[in-house]
Design a protein around this motif. Structure first.
Motif, PDB file in Angstrom:
ATOM      1  N   PHE A  56      -2.517   2.637 -11.544  1.00 56.64           N
ATOM      2  CA  PHE A  56      -2.343   2.799 -10.100  1.00 56.64           C
ATOM      3  C   PHE A  56      -0.961   3.391  -9.841  1.00 56.64           C
ATOM      4  O   PHE A  56       0.059   2.746 -10.087  1.00 56.64           O
ATOM      5  CB  PHE A  56      -2.487   1.450  -9.391  1.00 56.64           C
ATOM      6  N   LEU A  57      -0.956   4.637  -9.379  1.00 57.16           N
ATOM      7  CA  LEU A  57       0.314   5.304  -9.084  1.00 57.16           C
ATOM      8  C   LEU A  57       0.748   4.910  -7.678  1.00 57.16           C
ATOM      9  O   LEU A  57       0.139   5.311  -6.688  1.00 57.16           O
ATOM     10  CB  LEU A  57       0.172   6.819  -9.219  1.00 57.16           C
ATOM     11  N   ASN A  58       1.775   4.097  -7.630  1.00 56.11           N
ATOM     12  CA  ASN A  58       2.179   3.463  -6.379  1.00 56.11           C
ATOM     13  C   ASN A  58       3.276   4.251  -5.665  1.00 56.11           C
ATOM     14  O   ASN A  58       4.326   4.505  -6.233  1.00 56.11           O
ATOM     15  CB  ASN A  58       2.689   2.050  -6.707  1.00 56.11           C
ATOM     16  N   LEU A  59       2.975   4.651  -4.424  1.00 55.27           N
ATOM     17  CA  LEU A  59       3.927   5.440  -3.629  1.00 55.27           C
ATOM     18  C   LEU A  59       3.705   5.078  -2.166  1.00 55.27           C
ATOM     19  O   LEU A  59       2.560   4.982  -1.718  1.00 55.27           O
ATOM     20  CB  LEU A  59       3.635   6.932  -3.851  1.00 55.27           C
ATOM     21  N   THR A  60       4.778   4.883  -1.425  1.00 57.45           N
ATOM     22  CA  THR A  60       4.602   4.569  -0.005  1.00 57.45           C
ATOM     23  C   THR A  60       4.242   5.845   0.759  1.00 57.45           C
ATOM     24  O   THR A  60       4.449   6.960   0.280  1.00 57.45           O
ATOM     25  CB  THR A  60       5.888   3.983   0.612  1.00 57.45           C
ATOM     26  N   VAL A  61       3.730   5.648   1.977  1.00 57.68           N
ATOM     27  CA  VAL A  61       3.375   6.780   2.835  1.00 57.68           C
ATOM     28  C   VAL A  61       4.619   7.622   3.126  1.00 57.68           C
ATOM     29  O   VAL A  61       4.563   8.855   3.143  1.00 57.68           O
ATOM     30  CB  VAL A  61       2.719   6.262   4.136  1.00 57.68           C
ATOM     31  N   GLU A  62       5.767   6.950   3.297  1.00 55.04           N
ATOM     32  CA  GLU A  62       7.001   7.675   3.594  1.00 55.04           C
ATOM     33  C   GLU A  62       7.418   8.536   2.395  1.00 55.04           C
ATOM     34  O   GLU A  62       7.820   9.690   2.550  1.00 55.04           O
ATOM     35  CB  GLU A  62       8.138   6.691   3.933  1.00 55.04           C
ATOM     36  N   GLN A  63       7.313   7.955   1.199  1.00 56.63           N
ATOM     37  CA  GLN A  63       7.673   8.721  -0.007  1.00 56.63           C
ATOM     38  C   GLN A  63       6.716   9.898  -0.198  1.00 56.63           C
ATOM     39  O   GLN A  63       7.131  10.985  -0.601  1.00 56.63           O
ATOM     40  CB  GLN A  63       7.635   7.805  -1.241  1.00 56.63           C
ATOM     41  N   ALA A  64       5.441   9.661   0.113  1.00 60.12           N
ATOM     42  CA  ALA A  64       4.460  10.737  -0.027  1.00 60.12           C
ATOM     43  C   ALA A  64       4.763  11.866   0.955  1.00 60.12           C
ATOM     44  O   ALA A  64       4.703  13.054   0.599  1.00 60.12           O
ATOM     45  CB  ALA A  64       3.045  10.198   0.199  1.00 60.12           C
ATOM     46  N   GLY A 101       6.397  16.897   1.003  1.00 61.14           N
ATOM     47  CA  GLY A 101       5.882  18.091   1.664  1.00 61.14           C
ATOM     48  C   GLY A 101       4.659  17.799   2.504  1.00 61.14           C
ATOM     49  O   GLY A 101       3.974  18.716   2.951  1.00 61.14           O
ATOM     50  N   GLY A 102       4.401  16.506   2.731  1.00 58.34           N
ATOM     51  CA  GLY A 102       3.314  16.150   3.642  1.00 58.34           C
ATOM     52  C   GLY A 102       1.956  16.225   2.999  1.00 58.34           C
ATOM     53  O   GLY A 102       1.797  16.659   1.858  1.00 58.34           O
ATOM     54  N   TYR A 103       0.978  15.776   3.749  1.00 58.20           N
ATOM     55  CA  TYR A 103      -0.398  15.750   3.272  1.00 58.20           C
ATOM     56  C   TYR A 103      -1.036  17.111   3.473  1.00 58.20           C
ATOM     57  O   TYR A 103      -0.496  17.988   4.147  1.00 58.20           O
ATOM     58  CB  TYR A 103      -1.174  14.669   4.021  1.00 58.20           C
ATOM     59  N   ARG A 143      -9.835  15.962   5.651  1.00 53.75           N
ATOM     60  CA  ARG A 143     -10.189  14.928   6.622  1.00 53.75           C
ATOM     61  C   ARG A 143      -9.321  13.668   6.554  1.00 53.75           C
ATOM     62  O   ARG A 143      -8.886  13.161   7.571  1.00 53.75           O
ATOM     63  CB  ARG A 143     -11.656  14.556   6.399  1.00 53.75           C
ATOM     64  N   TYR A 144      -9.083  13.142   5.346  1.00 54.44           N
ATOM     65  CA  TYR A 144      -8.401  11.851   5.239  1.00 54.44           C
ATOM     66  C   TYR A 144      -6.887  11.995   5.118  1.00 54.44           C
ATOM     67  O   TYR A 144      -6.196  10.989   4.966  1.00 54.44           O
ATOM     68  CB  TYR A 144      -8.923  11.105   4.012  1.00 54.44           C
ATOM     69  N   GLU A 145      -6.384  13.218   5.149  1.00 50.97           N
ATOM     70  CA  GLU A 145      -4.979  13.430   4.816  1.00 50.97           C
ATOM     71  C   GLU A 145      -4.068  13.294   6.037  1.00 50.97           C
ATOM     72  O   GLU A 145      -3.421  14.232   6.468  1.00 50.97           O
ATOM     73  CB  GLU A 145      -4.828  14.779   4.089  1.00 50.97           C
ATOM     74  N   LYS A 146      -4.046  12.059   6.584  1.00 45.01           N
ATOM     75  CA  LYS A 146      -3.222  11.748   7.752  1.00 45.01           C
ATOM     76  C   LYS A 146      -2.497  10.438   7.463  1.00 45.01           C
ATOM     77  O   LYS A 146      -3.088   9.500   6.920  1.00 45.01           O
ATOM     78  CB  LYS A 146      -4.105  11.581   8.987  1.00 45.01           C
ATOM     79  N   ALA A 147      -1.230  10.356   7.861  1.00 45.93           N
ATOM     80  CA  ALA A 147      -0.381   9.214   7.479  1.00 45.93           C
ATOM     81  C   ALA A 147      -0.963   7.872   7.925  1.00 45.93           C
ATOM     82  O   ALA A 147      -0.972   6.922   7.141  1.00 45.93           O
ATOM     83  CB  ALA A 147       1.022   9.409   8.034  1.00 45.93           C
ATOM     84  N   ASP A 184      -2.280   9.020  -1.904  1.00 49.15           N
ATOM     85  CA  ASP A 184      -2.290  10.477  -1.844  1.00 49.15           C
ATOM     86  C   ASP A 184      -0.902  11.001  -2.171  1.00 49.15           C
ATOM     87  O   ASP A 184       0.092  10.391  -1.814  1.00 49.15           O
ATOM     88  CB  ASP A 184      -2.673  10.925  -0.429  1.00 49.15           C
ATOM     89  N   ARG A 185      -0.862  12.128  -2.831  1.00 46.97           N
ATOM     90  CA  ARG A 185       0.397  12.791  -3.220  1.00 46.97           C
ATOM     91  C   ARG A 185       1.150  12.003  -4.286  1.00 46.97           C
ATOM     92  O   ARG A 185       2.282  12.340  -4.594  1.00 46.97           O
ATOM     93  CB  ARG A 185       1.354  13.009  -2.024  1.00 46.97           C
TER      94      ARG A 185
END
Ligand code: Z5A
Ligand code: MG
Length: 216
Positions: A137-145, A149-151, A155-159, A18-19
């Protein structure tokens, strides 16, 4: 000769965290291809415009509660209902740049860890759908995402959940996936995509490329 082996459009799928910039890059790539004279369209899954897509939208925006297995099958049905049109477009020579596909379907449901809904169960309903010619596949860590500006509010947009989705993607990835470092600038990513996607489009335009099926 089988019509499948005639010159045709390319089927290019974008997946990723995501993001990560999937929608941004898909849009730019389609505009670039069109400007270069390639017949190309931007598609996305879920396609929220169909009757099934409207149910999915209600679920994602938490207006509706749907059983995990049932909603998984709706996401899959939303791809099956577009199958004929997708094949028709490819055979007519139109390249389709598709923002998420069955890989998201499997990753998001399997990430729930619900009893019985393991990866094999999640893959089954999509078996036989057209397979893409290329998966970016666009690879990005949760921290980078999160730094973007956050999710969102869906429904699924939680770290925590996104971390599990990323693990599922890692488990599904094979050597055919083209992994792109999505932490680069929008322009740098687009440059790499144009080169790689251009080659795939040219290959399909030359003919001799059958349309394969999932999960081949
Ligand atoms: N889902 C499912 O469960 N089962 C299925 O079968 C399918 C999907 C197909 C809807 O997805 C949800 O459905 C999704 C999976 C699930 N759930 N989640 N989470 P969606 O495609 O509608 O989700 P979205 O709302 O479009 O968000 P996204 O896809 O996560 O974002 P994105 O398309 O990857 O990113 P973006 O919109 O292009 O960019 C995000 C932001 O970052 C934006 O402010 C950009 O300006 C910025 N950005 C983009 N690129 C960069 C770079 N390179 N640097 C810095 N900033 C950037
Ligand atoms: Mg998007």
């Amino acid at each position: 000769a089988s019509t499948q082996h005639q010159p045709r459009g390319a089927f290019i799928v974008f997946e990723g965290a995501d993001r990560a910039g999937k929608s941004t890059q898909c849009q730019m790539l389609v505009e670039h291809l069109q400007a270069a004279g390639v017949a190309a369209e931007l598609w996305r899954f879920p396609d929220r415009t169909t009757a099934i897509g409207k149910m999915i939208n209600s679920y994602l925006t938490s207006q509706a509660e749907i059983d995990d297995a049932a909603v998984h099958l709706l996401f899959s049905a939303n791809r099956w209902e577009k199958r004929e049109e997708l094949l028709r477009k490819l055979r007519a020579g139109t390249t389709l740049v598709v923002d998420r596909y069955a890989y998201s379907g499997v990753a998001f449901t399997a990430a729930k860890g619900a009893p019985g809904l393991d990866r094999a169960w999640c893959m089954a309903p999509d078996a036989g759908l057209p397979a893409p010619d290329a998966i970016f596949f666009l690879n990005l860590t949760v921290e980078q995402a999160a730094a973007r500006g956050g999710y969102g509010e869906e429904r699924y947009e939680k770290a925590d959940f996104q971390r599990k989705v990323l693990e599922q993607f890692q488990g599904m990835r094979d050597s055919s996936w083209r992994v792109i470092d999505a932490s680069q600038s929008i322009e740098d990513i687009q440059q790499q995509l144009r080169e790689q996607a251009g080659a795939v489009v040219a290959r399909c335009q030359r003919g001799g490329e059958p349309i394969k099926q999932l999960w081949g």
